[in-house]
Design a protein around this motif. Sequence first.
Motif, PDB file in Angstrom:
ATOM      1  N   THR A   1     -57.505  57.082 -72.606  1.00 38.13           N
ATOM      2  CA  THR A   1     -56.062  57.068 -72.857  1.00 38.13           C
ATOM      3  C   THR A   1     -55.573  58.430 -73.316  1.00 38.13           C
TER       4      THR A   1
ATOM      5  N   ARG B   1     -49.587  60.497 -78.319  1.00 39.11           N
ATOM      6  CA  ARG B   1     -48.905  61.659 -78.917  1.00 39.11           C
ATOM      7  C   ARG B   1     -49.187  61.677 -80.409  1.00 39.11           C
TER       8      ARG B   1
ATOM      9  N   GLY C   1     -51.719  59.555 -72.717  1.00 38.06           N
ATOM     10  CA  GLY C   1     -51.030  58.369 -73.210  1.00 38.06           C
ATOM     11  C   GLY C   1     -50.870  58.309 -74.712  1.00 38.06           C
TER      12      GLY C   1
ATOM     13  N   GLY D   1     -48.806  55.042 -76.055  1.00 44.11           N
ATOM     14  CA  GLY D   1     -47.870  54.499 -75.080  1.00 44.11           C
ATOM     15  C   GLY D   1     -46.457  54.543 -75.638  1.00 44.11           C
ATOM     16  N   LYS D   2     -45.638  53.593 -75.208  1.00 44.29           N
ATOM     17  CA  LYS D   2     -44.237  53.582 -75.648  1.00 44.29           C
ATOM     18  C   LYS D   2     -43.993  52.690 -76.854  1.00 44.29           C
ATOM     19  N   LYS D   3     -44.864  51.715 -77.090  1.00 45.26           N
ATOM     20  CA  LYS D   3     -44.553  50.702 -78.095  1.00 45.26           C
ATOM     21  C   LYS D   3     -45.396  50.753 -79.356  1.00 45.26           C
ATOM     22  N   ARG D   4     -46.624  51.208 -79.272  1.00 43.10           N
ATOM     23  CA  ARG D   4     -47.498  51.179 -80.447  1.00 43.10           C
ATOM     24  C   ARG D   4     -47.383  52.491 -81.215  1.00 43.10           C
ATOM     25  N   LYS D   5     -46.952  52.405 -82.471  1.00 41.23           N
ATOM     26  CA  LYS D   5     -46.799  53.574 -83.341  1.00 41.23           C
ATOM     27  C   LYS D   5     -47.359  53.253 -84.715  1.00 41.23           C
TER      28      LYS D   5
ATOM     29  N   LYS E   1     -48.048  65.701 -77.083  1.00 39.15           N
ATOM     30  CA  LYS E   1     -49.048  65.051 -76.251  1.00 39.15           C
ATOM     31  C   LYS E   1     -50.360  65.835 -76.363  1.00 39.15           C
TER      32      LYS E   1
ATOM     33  N   GLU F   1     -48.476  57.875 -81.635  1.00 38.79           N
ATOM     34  CA  GLU F   1     -47.814  56.992 -80.684  1.00 38.79           C
ATOM     35  C   GLU F   1     -48.773  56.731 -79.527  1.00 38.79           C
TER      36      GLU F   1
END
Length: 66
Positions: free
Chosen positions: A22, A29, A27, A54-58, A34, A52
């Motif tokens: 990943t 950051r 994928g 992906g877009k949702k898991r932080k 990145k 971060e």
Amino acid sequence: MTEVDKDGSDGRFKSKAEAKRTISQGGVRFNGVKITDPYHVFYTKDFPIIVEIGKKRKFILAIKDA
């Protein structure tokens, strides 16, 4: 220690291989940047780090004083 060094048992990744893949594919950051090197070294001055996946898991990665 980076997230990749962990065994994946905390649920963020299913395995070390998945974590490395990943990160290598861009994928993940760290503080909005990145990182594509799964062996990236963080220094204490870099913490806390906003991670971060992906877009949702932080989440926030911090060092706890002993």
